[in-house]
Design a protein around this motif. Structure first.
Motif, PDB file in Angstrom:
ATOM      1  N   MET A  13     -12.710   4.461  22.182  1.00 20.10           N
ATOM      2  CA  MET A  13     -11.239   4.424  21.612  1.00 20.10           C
ATOM      3  C   MET A  13     -11.034   5.551  20.341  1.00 20.10           C
ATOM      4  SD  MET A  13      -8.956   1.334  20.342  1.00 20.10           S
ATOM      5  CE  MET A  13      -9.434   1.529  18.556  1.00 20.10           C
ATOM      6  N   LYS A  14      -9.884   6.398  20.595  1.00 23.00           N
ATOM      7  CA  LYS A  14      -9.528   7.356  19.529  1.00 23.00           C
ATOM      8  C   LYS A  14      -8.247   6.397  18.901  1.00 23.00           C
ATOM      9  CE  LYS A  14     -11.363  11.211  21.665  1.00 23.00           C
ATOM     10  NZ  LYS A  14     -11.011  12.614  22.198  1.00 23.00           N
ATOM     11  N   LEU A  15      -8.266   6.436  17.564  1.00 18.35           N
ATOM     12  CA  LEU A  15      -7.028   5.469  16.951  1.00 18.35           C
ATOM     13  C   LEU A  15      -6.546   6.503  15.861  1.00 18.35           C
ATOM     14  CD1 LEU A  15      -5.543   2.943  16.414  1.00 18.35           C
ATOM     15  CD2 LEU A  15      -7.323   2.307  14.862  1.00 18.35           C
ATOM     16  N   ALA A  16      -5.309   6.643  15.949  1.00 19.26           N
ATOM     17  CA  ALA A  16      -4.534   7.339  14.971  1.00 19.26           C
ATOM     18  C   ALA A  16      -4.009   6.280  13.884  1.00 19.26           C
ATOM     19  CB  ALA A  16      -3.248   8.280  15.605  1.00 19.26           C
ATOM     20  N   VAL A  17      -4.382   6.626  12.703  1.00 16.24           N
ATOM     21  CA  VAL A  17      -3.892   5.709  11.611  1.00 16.24           C
ATOM     22  C   VAL A  17      -3.143   6.321  10.675  1.00 16.24           C
ATOM     23  CG1 VAL A  17      -4.728   4.105   9.629  1.00 16.24           C
ATOM     24  CG2 VAL A  17      -5.999   4.412  12.094  1.00 16.24           C
ATOM     25  N   ASP A  18      -1.838   5.824  10.504  1.00 18.89           N
ATOM     26  CA  ASP A  18      -0.910   6.060   9.295  1.00 18.89           C
ATOM     27  C   ASP A  18      -1.650   5.729   7.752  1.00 18.89           C
ATOM     28  OD1 ASP A  18       0.854   6.678   7.263  1.00 18.89           O
ATOM     29  OD2 ASP A  18       2.281   5.306   8.064  1.00 18.89           O
ATOM     30  N   ALA A  19      -2.500   6.184   7.199  1.00 24.63           N
ATOM     31  CA  ALA A  19      -3.119   6.225   6.112  1.00 24.63           C
ATOM     32  C   ALA A  19      -2.347   5.832   4.849  1.00 24.63           C
ATOM     33  CB  ALA A  19      -4.240   6.990   5.745  1.00 24.63           C
ATOM     34  N   MET A  20      -1.152   6.352   4.919  1.00 24.66           N
ATOM     35  CA  MET A  20      -0.252   6.207   3.595  1.00 24.66           C
ATOM     36  C   MET A  20       0.954   5.052   3.706  1.00 24.66           C
ATOM     37  SD  MET A  20      -1.843   8.636   2.449  1.00 24.66           S
ATOM     38  CE  MET A  20      -1.223   8.776   0.766  1.00 24.66           C
ATOM     39  N   GLY A  21       0.922   4.379   4.983  1.00 20.73           N
ATOM     40  CA  GLY A  21       1.925   3.405   4.774  1.00 20.73           C
ATOM     41  C   GLY A  21       1.315   1.832   4.380  1.00 20.73           C
ATOM     42  N   GLY A  22       2.236   1.293   3.600  1.00 19.10           N
ATOM     43  CA  GLY A  22       1.835  -0.124   3.022  1.00 19.10           C
ATOM     44  C   GLY A  22       1.733  -0.102   1.561  1.00 19.10           C
ATOM     45  N   ASP A  23       2.032  -1.106   0.803  1.00 11.32           N
ATOM     46  CA  ASP A  23       1.845  -1.234  -0.237  1.00 11.32           C
ATOM     47  C   ASP A  23       0.963  -0.861  -1.069  1.00 11.32           C
ATOM     48  OD1 ASP A  23       4.470  -2.567   0.013  1.00 11.32           O
ATOM     49  OD2 ASP A  23       3.722  -4.591  -0.078  1.00 11.32           O
ATOM     50  N   ASN A  24      -0.570  -1.067  -0.449  1.00 11.67           N
ATOM     51  CA  ASN A  24      -1.713  -0.782  -1.064  1.00 11.67           C
ATOM     52  C   ASN A  24      -2.634   0.345  -0.377  1.00 11.67           C
ATOM     53  OD1 ASN A  24      -1.479  -3.247  -2.992  1.00 11.67           O
ATOM     54  ND2 ASN A  24      -1.933  -4.224  -0.978  1.00 11.67           N
ATOM     55  N   ALA A  25      -1.947   1.293   0.147  1.00 10.21           N
ATOM     56  CA  ALA A  25      -2.271   2.383   0.785  1.00 10.21           C
ATOM     57  C   ALA A  25      -2.491   3.427  -0.141  1.00 10.21           C
ATOM     58  CB  ALA A  25      -1.438   3.033   1.734  1.00 10.21           C
ATOM     59  N   PRO A  26      -3.790   4.267   0.191  1.00  7.54           N
ATOM     60  CA  PRO A  26      -4.724   4.260   1.269  1.00  7.54           C
ATOM     61  C   PRO A  26      -5.840   3.346   0.967  1.00  7.54           C
ATOM     62  CG  PRO A  26      -5.228   6.290   0.043  1.00  7.54           C
ATOM     63  CD  PRO A  26      -4.075   5.682  -0.779  1.00  7.54           C
ATOM     64  N   ALA A  37      -4.842  10.597  20.945  1.00  8.98           N
ATOM     65  CA  ALA A  37      -5.240   9.274  20.365  1.00  8.98           C
ATOM     66  C   ALA A  37      -4.955   8.441  21.557  1.00  8.98           C
ATOM     67  CB  ALA A  37      -4.758   8.817  19.089  1.00  8.98           C
ATOM     68  N   ASP A  38      -5.543   6.979  21.659  1.00 10.80           N
ATOM     69  CA  ASP A  38      -5.150   6.071  22.473  1.00 10.80           C
ATOM     70  C   ASP A  38      -4.149   5.123  21.967  1.00 10.80           C
ATOM     71  OD1 ASP A  38      -7.071   6.787  24.597  1.00 10.80           O
ATOM     72  OD2 ASP A  38      -8.323   6.184  23.056  1.00 10.80           O
ATOM     73  N   ALA A  39      -4.036   4.903  20.479  1.00 11.02           N
ATOM     74  CA  ALA A  39      -2.999   3.981  19.580  1.00 11.02           C
ATOM     75  C   ALA A  39      -2.787   4.419  18.375  1.00 11.02           C
ATOM     76  CB  ALA A  39      -3.825   2.652  19.907  1.00 11.02           C
ATOM     77  N   VAL A  40      -1.777   3.961  17.852  1.00 16.81           N
ATOM     78  CA  VAL A  40      -1.300   4.429  16.662  1.00 16.81           C
ATOM     79  C   VAL A  40      -1.111   3.064  15.838  1.00 16.81           C
ATOM     80  CG1 VAL A  40       1.112   4.528  17.272  1.00 16.81           C
ATOM     81  CG2 VAL A  40       0.467   5.602  15.021  1.00 16.81           C
ATOM     82  N   PHE A  41      -1.591   3.057  14.392  1.00 19.60           N
ATOM     83  CA  PHE A  41      -1.496   2.064  13.644  1.00 19.60           C
ATOM     84  C   PHE A  41      -1.199   2.384  12.342  1.00 19.60           C
ATOM     85  CE2 PHE A  41      -4.331  -0.484  10.666  1.00 19.60           C
ATOM     86  CZ  PHE A  41      -3.711  -1.571  10.520  1.00 19.60           C
ATOM     87  N   SER A  42       0.043   1.288  11.756  1.00 20.01           N
ATOM     88  CA  SER A  42       0.744   1.696  10.449  1.00 20.01           C
ATOM     89  C   SER A  42       0.836   0.444   9.739  1.00 20.01           C
ATOM     90  CB  SER A  42       1.963   2.532  10.722  1.00 20.01           C
ATOM     91  OG  SER A  42       2.483   2.806   9.200  1.00 20.01           O
ATOM     92  N   LEU A  43       0.912   0.531   8.460  1.00 23.78           N
ATOM     93  CA  LEU A  43       1.502  -0.621   7.320  1.00 23.78           C
ATOM     94  C   LEU A  43       2.655  -0.262   6.974  1.00 23.78           C
ATOM     95  CD1 LEU A  43      -2.039  -0.859   7.604  1.00 23.78           C
ATOM     96  CD2 LEU A  43      -1.736  -2.106   5.415  1.00 23.78           C
ATOM     97  N   GLY A  44       3.430   0.790   7.396  1.00 20.80           N
ATOM     98  CA  GLY A  44       4.650   1.447   6.684  1.00 20.80           C
ATOM     99  C   GLY A  44       5.905   0.720   7.270  1.00 20.80           C
ATOM    100  N   SER A  45       6.742   1.173   7.121  1.00 23.62           N
ATOM    101  CA  SER A  45       8.020   0.739   7.592  1.00 23.62           C
ATOM    102  C   SER A  45       8.336   0.431   9.074  1.00 23.62           C
ATOM    103  CB  SER A  45       9.147   1.929   7.192  1.00 23.62           C
ATOM    104  OG  SER A  45      10.550   1.538   7.932  1.00 23.62           O
ATOM    105  N   THR A  46       8.823  -0.808   9.100  1.00 19.94           N
ATOM    106  CA  THR A  46       8.682  -1.099  10.648  1.00 19.94           C
ATOM    107  C   THR A  46       9.822  -0.542  11.543  1.00 19.94           C
ATOM    108  OG1 THR A  46       8.211  -3.687   9.973  1.00 19.94           O
ATOM    109  CG2 THR A  46       9.129  -3.217  11.993  1.00 19.94           C
ATOM    110  N   GLY A  47      10.756  -0.272  10.802  1.00 24.78           N
ATOM    111  CA  GLY A  47      12.010   0.325  11.439  1.00 24.78           C
ATOM    112  C   GLY A  47      11.554   1.865  11.948  1.00 24.78           C
ATOM    113  N   ALA A  48      10.993   2.530  10.871  1.00 25.06           N
ATOM    114  CA  ALA A  48      10.304   3.843  11.178  1.00 25.06           C
ATOM    115  C   ALA A  48       9.548   3.924  12.303  1.00 25.06           C
ATOM    116  CB  ALA A  48      10.062   4.458   9.815  1.00 25.06           C
TER     117      ALA A  48
END
Length: 339
Positions: A1-14, A91-102
């Motif tokens: 599986m190839k996963l694309a990760v938004d490493a900068m999203g979220g309060d405690n990133a990266p 990538a097969d999927a994308v994952f983020s801790l960032g803005s839900t709306g965005a």
């Protein structure tokens, strides 16, 4: 599986993103991860670069950015490039801790909506007091309002997810309403009840009231986005308040209170873990052409780890292709559903 990760999203990133991703990578031999974000901040955190690739980005979508405007203007943002990697087949999927709306906007405008599905729904996994598997509920906020046939679409997608990822045989589908009788609720909920009852592919068990949600009576709960978000926030707030009150009762109860807390330590840990949904993974934006997963902005490394494992299970089970196939052969649209 190839996963694309938004490493900068979220309060405690990266920091938490890298820690959680590395832990998952160590357990999943077929996992390859592309981390999108500021390389100068990401690279020093990586202990082992095996099957990890960094794509340096110069922009980040902030929590207070207007979602649609940010997606259209911040073309080099970590979340946008991660979503673009999925669209481009890298990538097969994308994952983020960032803005839900965005993330929802990026999912709609970049990853794309499944043909036949009107509005994607946001679906978290919620705890249950009677089992360890919990239940899924959608929509919990992707849409301010919904129509009856859209709730039927949510039920179908949630049904696939519960079977494939949660391992539930013949999932019990319930409609969140203000009464258990079939004629309860407004016109939209009554119509949704009828549509759900008539669908032979679903194990529809009827209405469920909000005070029954945590009792394990349903595996998939469908609702409109406004009501779902209110119910979700109510559950989260009540759980935090109760745990806080219990803690205060012990610490403020003097010697007797502390002794009682000591004797109940195991039970209290069990109660706390029951309402800790981090082990269930993130919330899925169902209805898009690929898995798009949102974890809480304040998530820790454990939550990231469990979310990556959740995504791996979802990709492995081919949940999205099954949903695509279903809606290609079933026309669940307003004209037919609302005649």
């Amino acid at each position: 599986m190839k996963l694309a990760v938004d490493a900068m999203g979220g309060d405690n990133a990266p920091d938490v993103v890298i820690a959680g991703v590395e832990r998952a990578r160590n357990e999943l031999p077929d996992l390859e991860v592309t981390l999108f974000g500021d390389e100068t901040k990401i690279k020093p955190l990586i202990k082992d670069a095996s099957r990890l690739t960094i794509v340096h980005t110069t922009e980040k979508i902030e929590s207070d950015d207007e979602p649609v405007r940010a997606v259209r203007r911040k073309k080099q943002a970590s979340m946008i490039l991660a979503a673009q990697a999925v669209k481009d087949g890298q990538a097969d999927a994308v994952f983020s801790l960032g803005s839900t709306g965005a993330l929802l906007a990026a999912g709609l405008f970049i990853v794309g909506r499944i043909r036949g599905i009107d509005r994607p729904g946001l679906m978290p996994t919620m705890p249950s007091t009677t089992n360890d598997t919990g239940f899924v509920m959608l929509d919990v906020g992707a849409n301010a309002d919904n129509r009856a046939y859209q709730l039927l679409q949510y039920a179908i997608m949630g049904n696939f997810y519960a079977k494939d990822v949660r391992g539930v045989t013949n999932p019990r589908i319930a409609l969140l309403n203000n009464g258990s009788e079939a004629n309860k609720g407004d016109a939209m909920h009554q119509e949704a009840y009828q549509l759900l009852s008539e669908n032979a592919d679903l194990n529809f068990i009827g209405n469920i009231e909000s005070d029954q949600l945590l009792l394990g009576k349903a595996d998939v709960v469908v609702t409109d986005g406004f009501t779902g978000n209110a119910a979700l926030k109510s559950i989260e707030g009540t759980a935090r308040t109760i745990l806080h009150l219990v803690k205060d009762a012990i610490t403020d109860g003097g010697v007797k209170g502390k002794l009682g807390g000591l004797f109940l330590q195991g039970s209290l840990r069990s109660l706390a873990s029951k309402f800790d949904v981090s082990s269930y993974g993130g919330a899925v934006l169902l209805g898009l052409k690929a898995p798009v997963i949102k974890a809480h902005g304040g998530a820790d490394a454990d939550a990231v780890y469990y979310t990556v494992k959740q995504i791996e299970a979802m990709v492995k089970a081919q949940t999205i292709p099954q949903v695509v196939s279903y809606f290609e052969s079933h026309d669940i649209q307003p004209k037919k559903a609302e005649e």
